[in-house]
Enzyme design. Sequence first.
Site, mmCIF file in Angstrom:
data_model
loop_
_atom_site.group_PDB
_atom_site.id
_atom_site.type_symbol
_atom_site.label_atom_id
_atom_site.label_comp_id
_atom_site.label_asym_id
_atom_site.label_seq_id
_atom_site.Cartn_x
_atom_site.Cartn_y
_atom_site.Cartn_z
ATOM 1 N N ALA A 70 51.180 105.131 169.338
ATOM 2 C CA ALA A 70 49.765 105.520 169.229
ATOM 3 C C ALA A 70 48.913 104.492 169.944
ATOM 4 O O ALA A 70 49.431 103.531 170.521
ATOM 5 C CB ALA A 70 49.374 105.615 167.763
ATOM 6 N N LYS A 71 47.611 104.724 169.832
ATOM 7 C CA LYS A 71 46.678 103.861 170.553
ATOM 8 C C LYS A 71 46.880 102.381 170.225
ATOM 9 O O LYS A 71 46.721 101.525 171.077
ATOM 10 C CB LYS A 71 45.245 104.262 170.208
ATOM 11 C CG LYS A 71 44.928 105.638 170.736
ATOM 12 C CD LYS A 71 43.471 106.007 170.498
ATOM 13 C CE LYS A 71 43.279 107.478 170.743
ATOM 14 N NZ LYS A 71 43.483 108.302 169.549
ATOM 15 N N ARG A 72 47.254 102.109 168.956
ATOM 16 C CA ARG A 72 47.362 100.693 168.565
ATOM 17 C C ARG A 72 48.426 99.946 169.358
ATOM 18 O O ARG A 72 48.423 98.725 169.423
ATOM 19 C CB ARG A 72 47.610 100.548 167.061
ATOM 20 C CG ARG A 72 48.985 101.007 166.652
ATOM 21 C CD ARG A 72 49.282 100.773 165.194
ATOM 22 N NE ARG A 72 50.479 101.524 164.854
ATOM 23 C CZ ARG A 72 50.479 102.791 164.528
ATOM 24 N NH1 ARG A 72 49.348 103.445 164.468
ATOM 25 N NH2 ARG A 72 51.607 103.428 164.263
ATOM 26 N N HIS A 73 49.362 100.675 169.979
ATOM 27 C CA HIS A 73 50.380 99.978 170.770
ATOM 28 C C HIS A 73 49.834 99.537 172.122
ATOM 29 O O HIS A 73 50.531 98.861 172.878
ATOM 30 C CB HIS A 73 51.626 100.853 170.938
ATOM 31 C CG HIS A 73 52.323 101.091 169.644
ATOM 32 N ND1 HIS A 73 52.297 102.308 169.009
ATOM 33 C CD2 HIS A 73 53.037 100.256 168.848
ATOM 34 C CE1 HIS A 73 52.984 102.213 167.870
ATOM 35 N NE2 HIS A 73 53.437 100.986 167.753
ATOM 36 N N GLY A 74 48.590 99.942 172.412
ATOM 37 C CA GLY A 74 47.906 99.431 173.607
ATOM 38 C C GLY A 74 48.536 99.880 174.903
ATOM 39 O O GLY A 74 49.738 100.080 174.993
#
Length: 321
Positions: free
Chosen positions: A251-255
Site C-alpha cells: 500500500a501507499k505506506r510502503h512508499g
Amino acid sequence: MIAGRFAPTPSGLMHLGNARTALLAWLQIRRLGGSFLLRMEDIDGPRSRPDYAEAALRDLRWLGLDWDEGPDRGGPRGPYTQSERHALYEQALERLRGQGLLYPCYCSRAELAAVASAPHGLASEGPAYPGTCRCLTEEERRERALRKPPSLRFAVPPGRIVRFDDECAGPQETPPGAGGDFVVRRADGIFSYQLAVAVDDAAMGITHVLRGSDLLDSTPRQLLLLEALGLAPPRYAHVPLLMGPDGKRLAKRHGGTSLQALREAGVRPERVVGLLARWSGLLERAEPVRPRELVEAAAKRPLPALPIVVREEELSGMLEG
Ligand code: GLU
C-alpha cells in the site's frame, strides 16, 4: 460474448497492487478474445476525486494496457462512471423493495461497533449485523426516524448459505446467513459498493470478474443481489494480493509504489510490467516486457494462487534502473 473489466476507485493513486490486478484482468480477457471495459467506481463521492480518475487512466495507458470501452472513449454499455449511473441503482432498489427484501436500519456507528465482539461476519465487511432493525414495528420505525435517517439493508434469507466456484481461490461456501444483512444504501444516501458493482456487472454484460482477494468476501453478497434481481452472475477469480516486505498488504505506506512516483522517477513501464509478471508467475525473471507479449504465457499458466511478498531489493532495484 466475453467481457471483463477493471474497476478502479479514484480515491488515491494507483499502486503496484492495483496495476497487477489490472494486468491480470486485461490478460484474461485478451487471451479469451473478449471486450475489456474500464469502469470508474466513484460511487463514494466524498472519497473520490476527478484528478485521481484521470491519473488512473494515464497510469494504465502508461503501462501499455488498453480498453475497448471506458469513460474516456464511451461505448454501448455506458456511462462508464458510477456517479452517472444512479438511475440504475435506484431502479434496482425499487425492485428489491417491491419484493420486501429491504428494511431501514437506524443503528448508529457506536451500536454497530458494539457488535464487534459478536461472532464475525465476512471479514472485509466487519462483524455480521445481528438484525437489530429487521423486525421493528411501523411505530418503532417512525419514532427512530425522528432521530436519524436510516440506511437500507438487504434482508438475507435466514440460514442461507451461498456457494460458488472461484477460478483462483477454489470452491467457496459462506456460513449460514451468508454474513448477515448488509447495507445497500447508506444513511447519507450513497449507494453501497455491493449494490453498484452487482448492478453494473450485470448491466454491462460482464462475464468474467478478476479482482483482488480482498473482495472475495463481497462476492456472496453480490451473488445474493444478482439472484434477487433475476440477473446472471459472472464467473469470479480473486487473485492473492501483493504483500509489502513487512508482510502487510502492499500500500501507499510502503512508499514509492505508486505508478506516478515510479514514472516520475524515470522507471520504464516495461520494467514495471516485467516485475508484475514475475510476481504473477508469468516470467521466470523480471525482464522488461510489454503486456501484449505476456498474453501467450497467461494462456498457459494458471492464475497465481499464493500471496507474493515483494522484496525490498525488488522495489529499490526498479528505482535504480
Ligand atoms: N472498485 C473496487 C476497488 O477499487 C473494485 C471493485 C471490483 O473489482 O469489484 O477496490
